[in-house]
Scaffold this motif. Structure first.
Motif, PDB file in Angstrom:
ATOM      1  N   SER A 154       0.827  -1.199   0.000  1.00  0.00           N
ATOM      2  CA  SER A 154       0.000   0.000   0.000  1.00  0.00           C
ATOM      3  C   SER A 154       0.863   1.251   0.000  1.00  0.00           C
ATOM      4  O   SER A 154       0.574   2.219  -0.712  1.00  0.00           O
ATOM      5  CB  SER A 154      -0.915  -0.012   1.223  1.00  0.00           C
ATOM      6  N   ARG A 155       1.941   1.233   0.805  1.00  0.00           N
ATOM      7  CA  ARG A 155       2.822   2.399   0.834  1.00  0.00           C
ATOM      8  C   ARG A 155       3.475   2.627  -0.514  1.00  0.00           C
ATOM      9  O   ARG A 155       3.588   3.766  -0.984  1.00  0.00           O
ATOM     10  CB  ARG A 155       3.896   2.216   1.916  1.00  0.00           C
ATOM     11  N   ARG A 156       3.924   1.526  -1.159  1.00  0.00           N
ATOM     12  CA  ARG A 156       4.554   1.678  -2.478  1.00  0.00           C
ATOM     13  C   ARG A 156       3.552   2.196  -3.498  1.00  0.00           C
ATOM     14  O   ARG A 156       3.888   3.035  -4.341  1.00  0.00           O
ATOM     15  CB  ARG A 156       5.144   0.334  -2.931  1.00  0.00           C
TER      16      ARG A 156
ATOM     17  N   ARG B 132       0.886   4.037  -2.912  1.00  0.00           N
ATOM     18  CA  ARG B 132       0.633   5.446  -2.640  1.00  0.00           C
ATOM     19  C   ARG B 132       1.790   6.322  -3.118  1.00  0.00           C
ATOM     20  O   ARG B 132       1.581   7.415  -3.646  1.00  0.00           O
ATOM     21  CB  ARG B 132       0.395   5.655  -1.136  1.00  0.00           C
ATOM     22  N   PHE B 133       3.016   5.820  -2.935  1.00  0.00           N
ATOM     23  CA  PHE B 133       4.177   6.586  -3.383  1.00  0.00           C
ATOM     24  C   PHE B 133       4.176   6.740  -4.901  1.00  0.00           C
ATOM     25  O   PHE B 133       4.446   7.823  -5.431  1.00  0.00           O
ATOM     26  CB  PHE B 133       5.465   5.896  -2.930  1.00  0.00           C
ATOM     27  N   LYS B 134       3.833   5.644  -5.601  1.00  0.00           N
ATOM     28  CA  LYS B 134       3.801   5.715  -7.068  1.00  0.00           C
ATOM     29  C   LYS B 134       2.714   6.678  -7.549  1.00  0.00           C
ATOM     30  O   LYS B 134       2.922   7.450  -8.488  1.00  0.00           O
ATOM     31  CB  LYS B 134       3.572   4.324  -7.655  1.00  0.00           C
TER      32      LYS B 134
ATOM     33  N   LEU C   6       1.498   9.220  -5.880  1.00  0.00           N
ATOM     34  CA  LEU C   6       1.936  10.576  -5.558  1.00  0.00           C
ATOM     35  C   LEU C   6       2.981  11.063  -6.551  1.00  0.00           C
ATOM     36  O   LEU C   6       2.945  12.214  -7.009  1.00  0.00           O
ATOM     37  CB  LEU C   6       2.502  10.613  -4.138  1.00  0.00           C
ATOM     38  N   ALA C   7       3.919  10.158  -6.916  1.00  0.00           N
ATOM     39  CA  ALA C   7       4.944  10.539  -7.882  1.00  0.00           C
ATOM     40  C   ALA C   7       4.328  10.845  -9.241  1.00  0.00           C
ATOM     41  O   ALA C   7       4.711  11.812  -9.915  1.00  0.00           O
ATOM     42  CB  ALA C   7       5.983   9.419  -8.008  1.00  0.00           C
TER      43      ALA C   7
ATOM     44  N   THR D 249       2.564  14.178  -9.048  1.00  0.00           N
ATOM     45  CA  THR D 249       3.540  15.271  -9.004  1.00  0.00           C
ATOM     46  C   THR D 249       4.153  15.513 -10.375  1.00  0.00           C
ATOM     47  O   THR D 249       4.304  16.663 -10.817  1.00  0.00           O
ATOM     48  CB  THR D 249       4.643  14.941  -7.985  1.00  0.00           C
TER      49      THR D 249
END
Length: 677
Positions: free
Chosen positions: A315-317, A319-321, A323-324, A327
């Motif tokens: 889930s963290r990965r 969310r990071f993807k 967000l990236a 951005t």
């Protein structure tokens, strides 16, 4: 003799509330009633208290069980113990208001319905008011849509506010004892599948919300268990519904919705974050439906705590993807916007102010096409000083695309032709495509006052200006061939997007134009010329419809006229307050002028010209100008006289050509001259 209605009070460890529940049922205005109390082997003083208070009351039947059977089992125990034709359940922590039983029983008797339900008032443990929240926002629905709403929405009604046919409930097996939360929801499906349901729009019961309700789950851990059980029950309810009633669902067009509800329930149930919550669940329960087992079993085989950790990492990965990606997209759009503003800083843009209503404060106009404009964005030869030179006479023309004249030279337009006829006069063209009366009032306030005009010429185009007056609606031809409106409020995002030059550049692309403006009912092979011509006739058809005899009395058009007339009154009053003299020029539509165009329009759309009053807008606007004591130049008669021998409008364009502007100037300039004397 069996009573008409049995009030069933299921209870488990509710000693502090159950007596009040029984007394509320005994206080019903319906005389033909029995009260059945079914205690599910409570471990508190409930059994003793009930026996002490009601054992000798002939109206109360006590069923004090020695073995706990759970909520659904206790409901069925009460259903079988009751003898009334109708039954209603009053949970031990709730209360019936005095008219509840009589109201709903009467509805069932008179209508032959299988189920009747009312609204509930939510109260606190001590009876005080409680604002309905996510767990108890009870509401009804139209009677004929009850079954459909059950399929498409969560449970609609509070269980305690229902009365239903006891025999019908027993015939379908009563409450499903495999369900612990949605047993009433499942029963409503079976009762409503073939018989009517009635809603009483009144509050007839009190639902007590005290944090320990069976429907709330109590504390945090209990709420988690209840949420888990709710998901399991939802899977079972919709599996049973599809297995039992799929032909009925298909007949009513609800089979796909039911399958989607089942899939959603399975997906929620099988999520790792639910099944592996804090390592609490290590094996599937035996009573879980087969489809749900097949869906979640692969996830249950992993060690729960490790599975939860892996899920958290994934889930963290993810969310990071995301967000990236967001951005990077925002950065690319920002760079693109900057490049477009740098490279195209002098290129034509689009009027932002026309998309707002207060319009124009701090807004600068930008040209819509390859036409010459001054630094303010107006079609004028030079940048004029806001300080008027001594002895100069200024005439300000305010209007829309007729005065803007994007396809004509500046010296061919009405303002400059009037300027040539009036020595010593400087004509200023304050016009923009798409403006209506409210925009023109705002433009006068923003720019017009500052140029200190001696005369202000308001050019009103009778084809558009009335329909463009309302701010929040847009006119179109309805399927019945009459004027209709659609709200513009549904597209507020366009106001924001058009602040971007990058988006405005995208609007000019062929792809956007094809998607945004293509009429899907016509062949893709249609040429640009054919599209333009077809669009021209559709626009003229819309304009003609507002002049249908009696159309002005319809509310949508009457409101538009009221707004337009108010804007014109405001405009005239503010012009006079500035010391200038107003002049109104009425610009006719081509269909009003050219009889051949009018005949062709009627032929294309099978219309009868006798049904239309073509002079109606000129008469009404002229009368308004008379009331305001404003000189009014109506060019319709002169245009009709010339229109029969020579064209005054551009081909399939609805705007004046150079000859039209010249003829209008010959009529308007003398009126201006009289005002300047």
């Amino acid at each position: 003799m069996a009573p008409l209605l049995s009030a069933i009070i299921p209870s488990y460890n509710y000693a502090r509330f159950v007596v009040r529940a029984v007394e509320s049922c005994l206080a019903q205005t319906l005389a033909d009633i029995e009260v059945v109390v079914v205690d599910d082997a409570s471990t508190d003083e409930s059994p003793a208290l009930l026996a002490e208070r009601f054992a000798k009351d002939p109206r109360v039947k006590l069923e004090l069980a020695k073995e706990n059977r759970g909520i659904s089992g206790n409901f069925n125990r009460g259903l079988r113990a009751a003898s009334g034709r109708f039954v209603g359940f009053c949970c031990a922590d709730d209360e019936w208001l005095p008219e509840h039983a009589a109201t709903l029983a009467s509805v069932l008797e008179s209508s032959g319905a299988v189920l009747a339900y009312a609204k509930a008032r939510v109260v606190s443990a001590d009876g005080g008011p409680v604002a309905p929240g996510p767990g108890h926002a009870f509401s009804g629905c139209p009677d004929g849509e009850f079954f459909e709403r059950l399929v498409t929405s969560p449970n609609l009604i509070p269980f305690v506010a229902t009365v239903f046919d006891r025999e019908a409930a027993l015939a379908v097996g009563g409450f499903d004892e495999k369900l612990r939360v949605l047993q009433d929801y499942a029963l409503w499906f079976q009762l409503a599948r073939s018989r009517a349901v009635r809603f009483v729009d009144r509050e007839t019961v009190l639902v007590r919300w005290h944090g320990e309700n069976a429907s709330s789950g109590g504390d945090g851990r209990g709420a988690d268990r209840k949420s888990e059980q709710l998901k399991r029950d939802a899977v079972r309810v919709f599996e049973d519904l599809l297995a039992r009633d799929e032909p009925l669902l298909r007949e009513r067009g609800l089979d796909r919705v039911a399958r989607r509800r089942l899939a959603d329930a399975l997906r929620r149930l099988a999520s790792r974050t639910t099944l592996a919550r804090r390592g609490a669940l290590v094996r599937p329960p035996r009573d879980l439906a087969p489809a749900a087992l097949a869906f979640e079993l692969p996830r249950l085989r992993a060690r729960p705590r490790a599975g939860a950790l892996r899920m958290n990492g994934n889930s963290r990965r993810l969310r990071f993807k995301l967000l990236a990606a967001c951005t990077a997209s925002a950065f690319a759009l920002a760079v693109g916007e900057g490049v477009v503003r740098l490279v195209h800083r002098d290129e034509p843009g689009q009027l932002q102010g026309g998309l707002m209503d207060d319009v124009f404060r701090g807004v600068r106009l930008h040209s819509r096409g390859p036409v010459h404009v001054n630094s303010l964005g107006f079609r004028d030869d030079e940048d004029f000083s806001e300080v008027k030179p001594a002895g100069e006479k200024r005439v300000l023309f305010v209007g829309d695309s007729f005065l803007y004249g994007a396809t004509l030279r500046l010296d061919e337009l009405l303002p400059k032709r009037c300027e040539k006829r009036l020595p010593g006069v400087h004509a200023i063209d304050l016009a923009w495509p798409g403006w209506g009366p409210r925009h023109e009032v705002a433009a006068w306030r923003r720019w017009g006052v500052s140029v200190q005009p001696d005369v202000v010429v308001l050019c009103v185009f009778v084809g558009n200006d009335v329909m463009e007056s309302p701010e929040d609606v847009e006119f179109f031809m309805g399927p019945d061939g009459e004027l209709a409106v659609v709200s513009k409020v549904a597209r507020p995002h366009m106001r924001f997007l058009r602040c971007s030059k990058l988006f405005r550049l995208w609007e000019t692309t062929a792809i956007y134009q094809y998607v945004a403006h293509k009429d899907r009912g016509n062949p893709v092979e249609e040429s640009d010329a054919e599209f333009v011509e077809r669009l021209y006739w559709k626009v003229e058809r819309l304009r003609l419809e507002q002049w249908r005899k009696g159309a002005g009395e319809r509310r949508v058009l009457a409101d538009a006229w009221r707004i337009a007339e108010t804007s014109l009154r405001t405009f005239v009053a503010e012009v006079r307050a500035s010391g200038a003299r107003p002049l109104v020029v009425l610009i006719p539509d081509e269909v009003q002028v050219d009889a051949r165009k009018r005949s062709e329009l009627c032929r294309r759309f099978a219309l009868d010209e006798k049904n239309y009053d073509l002079e109606q807008p000129q008469r009404r606007l002229g009368a308004l100008a008379g009331q305001l004591s404003v000189p009014c130049v109506d060019v319709l008669a002169a245009f009709r006289e010339r229109g029969s021998s020579g064209g005054l409008y551009r081909d399939v364009d609805t705007h004046w050509n150079a000859a039209g502007h010249e003829l209008a100037a010959s009529l308007v300039a003398p009126a201006i001259e009289r005002l300047l004397r």
